[in-house]
Motif scaffolding. Sequence first.
Motif, PDB file in Angstrom:
ATOM      1  N   ASN A 143      20.558  25.076 -14.150  1.00  0.00           N
ATOM      2  CA  ASN A 143      21.226  23.835 -15.382  1.00  0.00           C
ATOM      3  C   ASN A 143      22.278  23.927 -15.235  1.00  0.00           C
ATOM      4  N   ASP A 155      29.254  27.329 -19.706  1.00  0.00           N
ATOM      5  CA  ASP A 155      29.479  26.437 -18.582  1.00  0.00           C
ATOM      6  C   ASP A 155      29.879  25.391 -19.369  1.00  0.00           C
ATOM      7  N   HIS A 180      15.534  20.085 -26.677  1.00  0.00           N
ATOM      8  CA  HIS A 180      15.131  20.770 -24.923  1.00  0.00           C
ATOM      9  C   HIS A 180      14.849  22.625 -24.887  1.00  0.00           C
ATOM     10  N   GLY A 198      13.326  27.265 -14.828  1.00  0.00           N
ATOM     11  CA  GLY A 198      14.015  26.017 -15.859  1.00  0.00           C
ATOM     12  C   GLY A 198      14.746  26.888 -16.563  1.00  0.00           C
ATOM     13  N   PHE A 199      15.196  26.283 -17.613  1.00  0.00           N
ATOM     14  CA  PHE A 199      15.422  27.291 -18.795  1.00  0.00           C
ATOM     15  C   PHE A 199      15.072  28.528 -18.912  1.00  0.00           C
TER      16      PHE A 199
END
Length: 634
Positions: A41, A83, A96, A129-130
């Motif tokens: 991600n 990030d 999200h 995913g997350f």
Amino acid sequence: MSVETQKETLGFQTEVKQLLHLMIHSLYSNKEIFLRELISNASDAVDKLRFEALSRPELLEGGAELKIRVSFDKDAKTVTLEDNGIGMSREDVITHLGTIAKSGTADFMKNLSGDQKKDSHLIGQFGVGFYSAFIVADQVEVFSRRAGLPASEGVHWSSRGEGEFEVATQEKADRGTRIVLHLKSGEDEFADGYRLRNIIKKYSDHIALPIELPKEQIAVEGEPAPVQEWETVNRASALWTRPRTEVKDEEYQEFYKHIAHDFENPLSWSHNKVEGKLEYNSLLYVPARAPFDLYQREAPRGLKLYVQRVFVMDQAESFLPLYLRFIKGVVDSNDLSLNVSREILQKDPIIDSMKSALTKRVLDMLEKLAKNQPEEYKSFWKNFGQVMKEGPAEDFANKEKIASLLRFASTSDESGEQSVALSEYLARAKEGQDKIYYLTGESYAQVKNSPHLEVFRKKGIEVLLLTDRIDEWLMSYLSDFDGKGFVDVARGDLDLGKLDSEEDKKAQEEVAKDKEGLIERLKTALGEAVSEVRVSHRLTDSPAILAIGEQDLGLQMRQILEASGQKVPDSKPIFEFNPTHPLIGKLDNEQNEERFGDLSHILFDQAALAAGDSLKDPAAYVRRLNKLLVELSV
Ligand code: ADP
């Protein structure tokens, strides 16, 4: 800690709760993948920033050195990922990290059986995913700020993964996202530099930007603590730009999981560098399993597009035809402009020639898979065969190639699996056989015992058995293969060509002449129900059969059209009877016209039933049959 404002508590969408539950119970044996998912991600977020900054350089805020940092705190039992990518606004975070955007998710969740063993295989189809952060953490905090928004519009998201999350606005000086995992008790092994380094090397070496870990530094007594230094632990170069010979299988596999958000290894891949008039790299993968939304119209599909190493868009759909929508991969072009848009892609002639080259690559890859790894190909066919069957209609130029990839059930294989290739069929065709015979129907059980196959069994001729809903439609696009035409054995006047001897043909003509009287009587009795009555060459055991007119719609197509509410042109079947059957002999001798009529209708209805069709007037059938049964028993 800076001040939080506008704090609110929100509930996860139902599907998120279900996913979290399923994930935690499915992935306990493979916990370390949480890091791969979060790094994946972060890498996507950096890709997005790099692209948006092309037109809005101010988004870089002076910090152009894009990277991911992973750190840990043994005492606090935390792992932190940071990030400097695109980041998220408050609304972004709420949507999200609180909902799942994939269409069809609710349906997918409905299909879960509640049996954790079975369901755990499904998680792979979904991509975690997350939310995989909750495999190892009992609290997850996200601090983020969307590039371009002021520092005051940072957001703090926090959740225990138990149904709700909190969001608050909180100042964040740097753009991008920081995720703090508060490890569950028993998971502190992940707060360890050595462990983290190994996981990153194993799963994320292919990530094209640096992933840094804190450098171990020894504090010297009496001196101030040294400034933290960082070291890059991954290779940090775009995998698809490296020569094939230098990329290990494991690297290809991990890269696939990153771009496809998949959990399992791919079945196969094809990595190519094209030079000359057009220049591009492509890396295409065949997934092992069909995604749950393969047949959803809006489901994401297409390749990840890069232009000169810069990520430009996800799901670039113009590079492959629809029937190859399950292919995942990357294409990196040197010819396209960085500000290319979806609309431009649809029209650009460069794309057309790339599309036909990439399509060929995929078909070649599948051909190789079929040849060299038949077991894997079987699995491919189970997952994607139905989609491949859309090919001949969509991709005329590659029709023959696609046809060679098709697999069918056949009378030569009792298993009922779709495993016979057309080339195999032709290789064992009978001497003098210049046609490929097939029969379509509702189910394997039904076609396998169809009376239409009787003559083929007698003569030992193989017939392909087609029972997917799409099959009749598919066959309308396939006229021949390797110069041999396809023949629907339930259609028209069956001509076995050289497979019938001259004597056979002569005998057939004589019988037809002999039975002219019976034919006329049947025509009168069946009247409007049939278009024609004739002597059959298809039957050995059954008394009668219904054939479809050469130009008429088959049963499958009719049912599909009817189900979609369309008016289906009326077509009447051809009634064929078996002159050697005792029932037909009886019929021929029947002097009572009323009984003749009843028996004819019963034979007609039975033939319809055997073909898998439903009766227009079932009550009449039962009435006539019972009448005969009563007469029989007196
Ligand atoms: P997926 O990555 O398959 O879309 P995820 O659940 O992993 O699903 O993530 C959901 C969304 O959250 C992502 O699509 C992205 O928009 C956003 N997101 C997740 N991690 C980050 C991040 N580090 N930076 C920016 N956005 C992120």
